[in-house]
Design an enzyme around this catalytic site. Sequence first.
Site, PDB file in Angstrom:
ATOM      1  CG  ASP A  68      -2.100   0.849   1.087  1.00  0.00           C
ATOM      2  OD1 ASP A  68      -2.636   1.269   2.108  1.00  0.00           O
ATOM      3  OD2 ASP A  68      -2.492   1.104  -0.045  1.00  0.00           O
ATOM      4  CG  ASP A 124      -8.319   1.795   3.730  1.00  0.00           C
ATOM      5  OD1 ASP A 124      -8.576   2.939   3.343  1.00  0.00           O
ATOM      6  OD2 ASP A 124      -7.386   1.102   3.294  1.00  0.00           O
TER       7      ASP A 124
END
Lengths: 531, 101
Positions: free
Chosen positions: A289, A451
Amino acid sequence: MDGHVSIEDHSVEDGSRTRNSGAAKEPRATNPSDNDPSTPMAAEGAGGPTPQPPPGRRPLTEEERAARLEQRRQRDREHMERQLEEEEELVLKYGAQHVIKLFIPVSLCMLVVVATVASVTFYSEKGIYLLYTPFHETSDSVAKNVMGAFVNAFIILALVVVLTFFLILLYKFRCYKIIHGWLIISSLLLLFFFTLLYLMELLRGYNIGLDWITVSLIVWNFGVMGMVCIHWQGPLRLQQAYLIFVASLMSLMFIKYLPEYTVWVVLAVISVWGEYTVWVVLAVISVWDLVAVLCPKGPLRILVETAQERNEPIFPALIYSSNILYSSLTMAESSTPSTSTTDNGGSHDGGEAVADPLQQDHHAPAPAGGVGRPTISTAPSSSRRRRSSEAEAGFGPEWEAGRQQREAARQRRVAEHGEASAPDVAGGGGAQQPQEEEDEEERGVKLGLGDFIFYSVLVGKASSYGDWNTTIACFIAILIGLCLTLIMLAIFKKALPALPISITFGLIFYFATSYFVVPFAENLASEQVFI
Amino acid sequence: MDISRMSNTKKLSLCRIYFFAGFACLPFMWAVNAIWFLREAFFKPPYPEQKQMKRYVVISGIGSLLWLVAVIAWCVVFSLKRSEWGEVADKLSFIIPKGVP
């Protein structure tokens, strides 16, 4: 790839808009009443002759004209400065508010996951695994299991990277139909099929009997309403609720289908070491990420920049928005009303609106009443999409597809969403519309659904061991991470990955708690020593 | 969506779409329609589209209530009579609870 956090900042656009319109208005307003300074101004360049003043007015001297001009410029500058200051304050002020607005959905999602894992044993049972994790941690040697876990994690990561690039290619070549179709099929699958499974396991867990008629009615209603809310228009709270639910469903799927030791009872001691894959995957993903978002050549950054160039809104169904964006223009993508803002603040970050998806969902109207710029933004947050199940072993790689989309959506969303001038994208009509219509925009905070999912996976996994201390510790760690990420967002005003900090904290807290705090607390309790 | 920011015609068309879609065995949609547009239809100062909206909201509300009553009645009947109906009940069942009925 999952965690993108960005703040939509329309206040700057609003400010610049008002600035511009204010500036534009002034000369216009002064022109009719004050011919003398303006015409000489125009004539100064050409060095033309002084025009005849209208009857009844005495001509201004050069000094007076210059002074007046100077005054006007000074006023403009002060006005602009004041507005800039206000906007900066607002950004930070709203940053804090939006943090709270994100806490609630994230906590709700985790709550749903933990509640399900605690009460329905289906999700903690191992047995079937995804095709993509061939190493099932069945060997006795710890080292072999760790190796297996790492290999699994890298296989999954490679898959995610490949699919992300695929999605970026599709996006770059404007194959929007494919992406839309993919997203819709995914959300259909998720909303109907997985909900059915979830319902089945829930009923089985509580030993409640139901008939097909009722079940099909429930699932049909739930699914259709979900599709409508997420992809089209529906009440904001409902959209947010659906997004949270969908994110929880995905988390539960992950918790179930990533490998672990299958024989809990027999291998009780070894099971402490067993779930490497989940943890390694989490760690690897947060690194990815970071890399993908912040690296100049990272794929997500490419997506962001492409979206910026094209001034396009982000796909719905992949982000959860804490506010709704309202646009009077219709977008090319019907379900994604984007904000129309002018491009005056071209230099500023603008785009970073962090909100959250799926959802979404949602919420309350602008708090900006005090500033006189009430804005309400609706960003369609959407659920994750999933591809139709392919793997024989289970539910296939949907989550990877979902992730890419999440990433893509996040990227785009994160990007210049706020800056996007919707008129350009919507096909021209908007250009004619007055800027003042766009005053209905609010800054919202957006968080990618990915998320949500990974936070919930972490907490759910922690809770599946039955120890509430660990669960709560992980939960708090994630919230702290989220807080920090949002603070950084307010400072840097850029798209940020939301996963690394939270997941790192979560992992540290999990291992620290389960290996140090829990035995410590148990010992203290057994010796009746209270601190 | 925040309907307070929508134009009246758009609100009416949204209400209408939800209303007609609810006829496809979607009482949930009717319930959402009724609750969402309740304030708009009844507690706001009148505007031309409000009359029609009131009708839609009222019919949606009543419809969803009727559906709710019907579904609850059926569930109760089914759970009480499941063991008596034997094979038919088994075919109808999605989940058969364990234990003695």
